[in-house]
Design a protein around this motif. Structure first.
Motif, PDB file in Angstrom:
ATOM      1  N   LYS A 285       0.821  -1.207   0.000  1.00  0.00           N
ATOM      2  CA  LYS A 285       0.000   0.000   0.000  1.00  0.00           C
ATOM      3  C   LYS A 285       0.858   1.262   0.000  1.00  0.00           C
ATOM      4  N   ALA A 286       2.136   1.109   0.303  1.00  0.00           N
ATOM      5  CA  ALA A 286       3.030   2.263   0.404  1.00  0.00           C
ATOM      6  C   ALA A 286       3.485   2.710  -0.985  1.00  0.00           C
ATOM      7  N   ASP A 287       4.231   3.800  -1.013  1.00  0.00           N
ATOM      8  CA  ASP A 287       4.732   4.349  -2.280  1.00  0.00           C
ATOM      9  C   ASP A 287       6.237   4.175  -2.444  1.00  0.00           C
ATOM     10  N   SER A 288       6.973   4.133  -1.324  1.00  0.00           N
ATOM     11  CA  SER A 288       8.428   4.019  -1.408  1.00  0.00           C
ATOM     12  C   SER A 288       8.969   3.352  -0.154  1.00  0.00           C
ATOM     13  N   TYR A 289      10.149   2.793  -0.299  1.00  0.00           N
ATOM     14  CA  TYR A 289      10.754   2.003   0.782  1.00  0.00           C
ATOM     15  C   TYR A 289      12.266   2.093   0.613  1.00  0.00           C
ATOM     16  N   VAL A 290      12.985   2.380   1.695  1.00  0.00           N
ATOM     17  CA  VAL A 290      14.438   2.498   1.609  1.00  0.00           C
ATOM     18  C   VAL A 290      15.107   1.595   2.629  1.00  0.00           C
ATOM     19  N   PHE A 291      16.211   0.964   2.227  1.00  0.00           N
ATOM     20  CA  PHE A 291      17.062   0.256   3.185  1.00  0.00           C
ATOM     21  C   PHE A 291      18.513   0.336   2.714  1.00  0.00           C
ATOM     22  N   ASN A 292      19.418   0.170   3.670  1.00  0.00           N
ATOM     23  CA  ASN A 292      20.845   0.363   3.403  1.00  0.00           C
ATOM     24  C   ASN A 292      21.608  -0.955   3.465  1.00  0.00           C
ATOM     25  N   PRO A 293      21.994  -1.531   2.338  1.00  0.00           N
ATOM     26  CA  PRO A 293      22.900  -2.677   2.388  1.00  0.00           C
ATOM     27  C   PRO A 293      24.222  -2.359   3.088  1.00  0.00           C
ATOM     28  N   HIS A 294      24.577  -1.053   3.143  1.00  0.00           N
ATOM     29  CA  HIS A 294      25.842  -0.704   3.808  1.00  0.00           C
ATOM     30  C   HIS A 294      25.740  -0.747   5.324  1.00  0.00           C
ATOM     31  N   LYS A 295      24.578  -1.066   5.861  1.00  0.00           N
ATOM     32  CA  LYS A 295      24.470  -1.198   7.309  1.00  0.00           C
ATOM     33  C   LYS A 295      24.616  -2.659   7.735  1.00  0.00           C
ATOM     34  N   TRP A 296      23.669  -3.504   7.367  1.00  0.00           N
ATOM     35  CA  TRP A 296      23.639  -4.863   7.904  1.00  0.00           C
ATOM     36  C   TRP A 296      23.636  -5.905   6.789  1.00  0.00           C
ATOM     37  N   MET A 297      24.198  -5.517   5.637  1.00  0.00           N
ATOM     38  CA  MET A 297      24.294  -6.480   4.551  1.00  0.00           C
ATOM     39  C   MET A 297      25.704  -6.510   3.977  1.00  0.00           C
ATOM     40  N   PHE A 298      26.677  -6.086   4.787  1.00  0.00           N
ATOM     41  CA  PHE A 298      28.088  -6.366   4.539  1.00  0.00           C
ATOM     42  C   PHE A 298      28.611  -5.759   3.236  1.00  0.00           C
ATOM     43  N   THR A 299      28.042  -4.624   2.874  1.00  0.00           N
ATOM     44  CA  THR A 299      28.399  -3.913   1.651  1.00  0.00           C
ATOM     45  C   THR A 299      28.963  -2.553   2.028  1.00  0.00           C
ATOM     46  N   ASN A 300      30.131  -2.244   1.497  1.00  0.00           N
ATOM     47  CA  ASN A 300      30.804  -0.998   1.881  1.00  0.00           C
ATOM     48  C   ASN A 300      29.902   0.225   1.759  1.00  0.00           C
ATOM     49  N   PHE A 301      30.021   1.106   2.759  1.00  0.00           N
ATOM     50  CA  PHE A 301      29.407   2.420   2.662  1.00  0.00           C
ATOM     51  C   PHE A 301      30.007   3.128   1.442  1.00  0.00           C
ATOM     52  N   ASP A 302      29.198   3.751   0.539  1.00  0.00           N
ATOM     53  CA  ASP A 302      27.795   3.997   0.719  1.00  0.00           C
ATOM     54  C   ASP A 302      26.981   3.230  -0.320  1.00  0.00           C
ATOM     55  N   CYS A 303      25.824   2.720   0.131  1.00  0.00           N
ATOM     56  CA  CYS A 303      24.955   1.967  -0.770  1.00  0.00           C
ATOM     57  C   CYS A 303      23.574   1.883  -0.138  1.00  0.00           C
ATOM     58  N   SER A 304      22.650   2.679  -0.641  1.00  0.00           N
ATOM     59  CA  SER A 304      21.288   2.738  -0.115  1.00  0.00           C
ATOM     60  C   SER A 304      20.317   2.469  -1.259  1.00  0.00           C
ATOM     61  N   VAL A 305      19.348   1.596  -1.023  1.00  0.00           N
ATOM     62  CA  VAL A 305      18.422   1.183  -2.081  1.00  0.00           C
ATOM     63  C   VAL A 305      17.038   1.777  -1.817  1.00  0.00           C
ATOM     64  N   LEU A 306      16.524   2.472  -2.808  1.00  0.00           N
ATOM     65  CA  LEU A 306      15.172   3.025  -2.755  1.00  0.00           C
ATOM     66  C   LEU A 306      14.299   2.247  -3.728  1.00  0.00           C
ATOM     67  N   PHE A 307      13.252   1.597  -3.182  1.00  0.00           N
ATOM     68  CA  PHE A 307      12.267   0.919  -4.015  1.00  0.00           C
ATOM     69  C   PHE A 307      11.009   1.787  -4.116  1.00  0.00           C
ATOM     70  N   LEU A 308      10.382   1.751  -5.280  1.00  0.00           N
ATOM     71  CA  LEU A 308       9.199   2.586  -5.523  1.00  0.00           C
ATOM     72  C   LEU A 308       8.109   1.782  -6.195  1.00  0.00           C
ATOM     73  N   LYS A 309       6.880   2.051  -5.760  1.00  0.00           N
ATOM     74  CA  LYS A 309       5.730   1.421  -6.403  1.00  0.00           C
ATOM     75  C   LYS A 309       5.593   1.921  -7.837  1.00  0.00           C
ATOM     76  N   ASP A 310       5.731   3.215  -8.012  1.00  0.00           N
ATOM     77  CA  ASP A 310       5.597   3.812  -9.346  1.00  0.00           C
ATOM     78  C   ASP A 310       6.696   4.851  -9.526  1.00  0.00           C
ATOM     79  N   PRO A 311       7.785   4.493 -10.189  1.00  0.00           N
ATOM     80  CA  PRO A 311       8.928   5.405 -10.321  1.00  0.00           C
ATOM     81  C   PRO A 311       8.651   6.666 -11.116  1.00  0.00           C
ATOM     82  N   LYS A 312       7.523   6.724 -11.831  1.00  0.00           N
ATOM     83  CA  LYS A 312       7.287   7.884 -12.703  1.00  0.00           C
ATOM     84  C   LYS A 312       7.261   9.180 -11.903  1.00  0.00           C
TER      85      LYS A 312
END
Length: 476
Positions: A285-312
């Motif tokens: 039901k949401a429009d966007s969601y963000v999480f950081n692989p550089h925190k708890w997914m063992f990927t060097n800072f910086d790397c943040s993933v933004l997912f979107l329901k409708d990128p337009k």
């Protein structure tokens, strides 16, 4: 000038040092024993007129810079949230730096663009996020969240503010819990909405946002001439990793046609574990969601993933293509320069690709579950200690605790716990940070560093007990 043969020699030297550092990082103090200005005073006040020998530069790195570093990759680092790395991620960073690509569009680096698209599909599916959503990599969650709020602003005004600016009568409101991350306050400043228009909603005894109070606040704002713009829910607050009720918040946002942004910067990695998907129930039901692989997914800072329901909405907010950036392929490809604030983009997808392929999803899940098992051990130790109390639920791997005594006021307990934290950190053997919950000073113990093992939490526990406050230390 360094020729390629010299580069090869020094590169081998640096890789050997890097491997030695990673093997021996526990031998360093987690935090340095320095005072403000100690490093600055060792650095020349002006730049060298002539080039210097690389061995001398590297020597100064070891003698001047290294002693002033906080070692975030030390397994005794239990503060904030981690900014982890791993061997495959570091190797990918080396390749990325060697290629030196500027990945703003498909044409400038086709492989970088298409790898980003595919690796984010992998992550989306592995985390149980709606299969129609699309992703983009940003530098940090602060930038990604600001981008989402700007997209919400432009969606509601049909992109008028981008073109004409504010008229002064918009009266936007953004909502979050009382435990919102400070990046939301900053985003409202930058977006021109104003920090005072961030409405902080009361939380329950688990420090999660109370939906009924959110609904009431929105109704009151509408009645008073405000325009509700966005709700930022927390899938893991910074203070205590409290989980806001995403599903109920989503219902409210749909009811009032408000953009819903989910901030899962740290805790979002847990969605790789099927047993934690309950946290994200209703995210569709949401429009966007963000999480950081550089925190708890063992990927060097910086790397943040933004997912979107409708990128337009994001693309329409940021797309600005002068003639010198136009190509004949623009309608066929993703040009990720249009998916955020930055024009220039690093090849961050490469390290994410290396990490996922090196560990595999099962390997990532294994490490996450190991950290959660260690957390449960610490939780039992604290619960069993007569002078310690836990002040917040522990859904994941952040424990909020403090020293307590029924004969000592909360004001004095705050001072005692602050002193306790300082004395532990001053040893350099471990590093913790704090927060305040209901006005109480608490120590946060976050168990998520890439290489943390049971021996490290045992050592930290022994250190905490060694420095635990004594009643004679109570301030008069």
């Amino acid at each position: 000038m360094m020729d390629k043969e010299e580069f090869r020699k020094h590169a081998h030297l640096l890789v050997d040092w890097m491997a030695d550092y990673m093997e021996g990082k526990e031998e360093y103090p987690v935090t340095p024993n320095v005072q403000p200005g100690d490093i600055l005073n060792q650095l020349p006040t002006s730049a060298p007129e002539e080039g210097e020998d690389f061995d001398r530069i590297f020597g100064d790195f070891k003698d001047v810079i290294l002693p002033g570093m906080t070692h975030w990759q030390h397994p005794g680092f239990f503060g904030y949230f981690p900014a982890n790395n791993s061997e495959p991620s570091i190797l990918a960073e080396m390749l990325m730096s060697t290629l030196g690509a500027q990945c703003m569009s498909w044409l400038t680096s086709p492989a970088a663009t298409e790898l980003e698209e595919r690796v984010l599909e992998w992550l989306r599916d592995a985390k149980g996020i709606c299969s129609t959503w699309k992703g983009v990599i940003h530098d940090t969650a602060s930038t990604a969240t600001l981008s989402a709020i700007l997209a919400a602003r432009e969606r509601i005004t049909n992109y008028r503010i981008n073109q004409l600016g504010f008229k002064g009568d918009e009266n936007f409101r953004v909502y979050s819990s009382e435990h919102v991350h400070s990046s939301i306050d900053k985003a409202l400043r930058i977006a021109g909405i104003g920090q005072d228009n961030l409405v902080k909603i009361r939380v329950d005894d688990k420090y999660a946002l109370i939906p009924e109070f959110l609904d009431k606040a929105i109704q009151e704002d509408i009645a008073n001439g405000f325009t509700p713009l966005c709700v930022v829910s927390a899938l893991g607050t910074t203070s205590s990793t409290a989980i806001d009720p995403i599903n109920k918040i989503g219902d409210i946002c749909q009811k009032y046609n408000i953009w819903h942004h989910i901030d899962a910067a740290f805790a979002g990695a847990a969605l790789l574990l099927p047993e934690f998907r309950w946290m994200n129930e209703g995210h569709e039901k949401a429009d966007s969601y963000v999480f950081n692989p550089h925190k708890w997914m063992f990927t060097n800072f910086d790397c943040s993933v933004l997912f979107l329901k409708d990128p337009k909405y994001l693309i329409n907010t940021f797309s600005l293509t002068p003639e010198y950036l136009r190509t004949q392929l623009d309608e066929q490809v993703n040009n990720y320069r249009d998916w955020g604030i930055q024009l220039g983009r690093r090849f961050r997808a490469l390290k994410l690709w290396f990490v996922i392929r090196h560990y595999g999803l099962n390997g990532l899940r294994k490490k996450l579950r190991h950290h959660l098992e260690l957390t449960n051990k610490v939780l039992e130790w604290i619960k069993a200690h007569p002078s310690l109390e836990i002040l917040a639920p522990v859904p994941l791997n952040t424990i909020c605790f403090r020293f307590v005594n029924p004969n000592v006021s909360d004001e004095k307990l705050n001072l005692l716990n602050e002193k306790w934290l300082a004395e532990v950190n001053q040893t350099g053997l471990a590093f913790f940070t704090h927060t305040k919950l209901d006005g109480k000073f608490v120590i946060r113990w976050v168990i998520g560093q890439t290489d943390v093992e049971e021996s490290h939490i045992k050592n930290a526990w022994s250190l905490l007990l060694e420095k635990i406050p004594q009643l004679e230390d109570v301030p008069k």
